[in-house]
Design an enzyme around this catalytic site. Structure first.
Site, short mmCIF file in Angstrom:
data_model
loop_
_atom_site.label_atom_id
_atom_site.label_comp_id
_atom_site.label_asym_id
_atom_site.label_seq_id
_atom_site.Cartn_x
_atom_site.Cartn_y
_atom_site.Cartn_z
N HIS A 65 0.84 -1.21 0.00
CA HIS A 65 0.00 0.00 0.00
C HIS A 65 0.87 1.26 0.00
O HIS A 65 0.38 2.36 -0.20
CB HIS A 65 -0.93 -0.01 1.22
CG HIS A 65 -2.26 0.63 0.96
ND1 HIS A 65 -2.43 1.69 0.08
CD2 HIS A 65 -3.49 0.38 1.47
CE1 HIS A 65 -3.70 2.04 0.06
NE2 HIS A 65 -4.37 1.27 0.89
N ASP A 116 -7.93 -9.38 -18.79
CA ASP A 116 -7.95 -10.55 -19.68
C ASP A 116 -6.52 -10.86 -20.14
O ASP A 116 -5.95 -10.13 -20.93
CB ASP A 116 -8.86 -10.24 -20.88
CG ASP A 116 -8.89 -11.37 -21.89
OD1 ASP A 116 -8.24 -12.42 -21.67
OD2 ASP A 116 -9.57 -11.20 -22.93
#
Length: 441
Positions: A162, A382
């Site tokens: 983070h 994808d």
């Protein structure tokens, strides 16, 4: 002999070209310094039919494709294979990204029907939340786990530090990696804007831990609530009026805030202090709020906490009242607020956030925090065998925190909410909430 399960391989993936010397010390921004010492976890699930069409029975070819394309894309996202050296520098030394390949004796359909937190955690390459700040995290900026299910489906679990990534950064990286895997070379990708955040928000000589004191001794439980697109439309109509039309995120967050607060008020035992006031905080992506606005490919923690003023809750509190307070709170993070962050007035902003956190710890006041990943393109990732059938995160296991994500159709919202065990037991019977949401038992 039966099939073997567990970790098949562990490998360190390095960039396909070494990082040039002039890029080897990456400065974190001031906003990165404020980010919690957690990881941003994301899980992408792909169906057996898509995977088998792509790789037949040879999953090792799919695994190799992921590793090769990861190596290529890391040349653009060079800090992701470095190591955090102090609170403001990543040493981009090409130490690499951990890549784990594992096999699990479970069906993907079991997870999709009812995702359980402990199972989802097993699909990640490392524990995402270090709730003991004194335990320094020495592992890499990023790690990956490819998990095979019995049915032939797969999950890709990725954890980002983070300190350099928010949800927008994670989505941007994953889509760039996927495009590389599909054969779009780095030259065809929109290049990530790596230095922009540290130029706009230079690092400061500060040490802030926004999460200190958040971990209590009470037992917590996390549940997933699903709001369909039609339910959200009904909810927005219920809350709205001619002068006020809440957004989808505002409507869902407000209902969760109100329902959680009612559950807390109901579950107070005799002798415990009554809840008299409540507040809410919400993370706000500030890329589009800056002038000029920043690209979604700007890397780093380009978000801020919006913190509400307190609402008195001794009597009945209306949904619209809370929704209007939510709108007002998020609206505070505007151009003027951002200018303060960029100037010497940043201290005021940090003190206000710290003050709100301390206030929420007081007796009689109940604070709730929400973060929204709605709209980030996780369902577009994808790699060459189709888009995910499910995308999820692992919510922070700290009480009174909620995380919102889009559903696959883009119209609904999935909310992971963590409350004390006692409050959750009440929340599960909240008629108003159940009118709009379903939840996993």
């Amino acid at each position: 002999m039966g099939e073997e399960y567990g970790i098949i391989s562990k490998e360190t993936i390095k960039p396909s070209f070494p990082t040039p010397i002039h890029l080897q010390h990456f400065k974190l921004s001031f906003l990165d310094q404020l980010a919690p010492s957690f990881r941003v976890p994301i899980l992408l699930f792909y169906s057996a039919s898509d995977v088998t069409t792509f790789a037949a029975t040879d999953i090792s070819a799919l695994s190799q494709k992921l590793k090769t394309s990861l190596s290529e894309v890391l040349t653009l996202y060079y800090p992701f294979c470095g190591r955090l050296r102090d609170s403001s520098i990543i040493e981009c030394n090409d130490e690499g990204v951990l890549f784990i390949h594992s096999k699990l004796p479970i069906e993907l359909s079991n997870i999709l029907k009812n995702p359980q937190l402990h199972t989802l955690c097993e699909l990640l390459p490392c524990p995402p939340y270090n709730l003991q700040p004194q335990q320094r995290d020495t592992s890499g900026i990023m790690a990956v786990q490819l998990s095979q299910f019995k049915c032939g489906g797969i999950a890709l679990g990725v954890c980002f530090s983070h300190k350099i990534a928010d949800a927008s950064t994670a989505a941007s990286f994953l889509n760039a990696w996927a495009a590389t895997s599909r054969g779009h070379g780095n030259g065809n990708l929109v290049p990530p804007l790596m230095e922009e955040a540290s130029l706009l928000f230079p690092p400061r000589n500060i040490s802030v831990d926004m999460t200190s004191g958040m971990v209590g001794q009470e037992k917590t439980v996390t549940k997933r609530f699903i709001f369909s697109g039609s339910s959200i439309s009904r909810l927005r109509q219920t809350i709205g009026c001619p002068s006020f039309n809440p957004s989808r995120v505002e409507a869902v967050t407000t209902l969760l805030w109100k329902s959680s607060l009612e559950a807390a008020k109901e579950s107070i035992d005799c002798g415990e202090e009554k809840i008299v006031a409540s507040g809410v905080s919400h993370t706000v992506n500030i890329r589009s709020r800056m002038v000029p606005s920043l690209s979604k490919h700007s890397i780093g923690n380009i978000w801020q906490y919006a913190v509400s003023s307190l609402v008195e809750v001794e009597g009945e509190v209306g949904l619209r009242d809370l929704a209007e307070r939510m709108r007002e709170t998020i609206g505070k993070v505007d151009g003027d607020y951002i200018k303060k962050l960029q100037s010497d007035e940043f201290v005021e902003v940090v003190e206000a956030i710290e003050g709100a956190r301390r206030l929420a710890e007081q007796k009689g006041i109940r604070g709730y925090g929400f973060t929204s990943w709605v709209g980030f393109e996780f369902y577009e990732v994808d790699f060459g065998w189709g888009k995910p059938i499910y995308a999820s995160t692992i919510p922070v296991p700290i009480k009174n925190l909620g995380t919102l994500m889009s559903t696959k159709d883009g119209d609904g919202i999935e909310a992971w909410l963590t409350l004390t065990t006692r409050d959750m037991a009440r929340l599960e019977h909240n008629a108003e909430l159940l009118n709009f949401a379903s939840f996993d038992s």
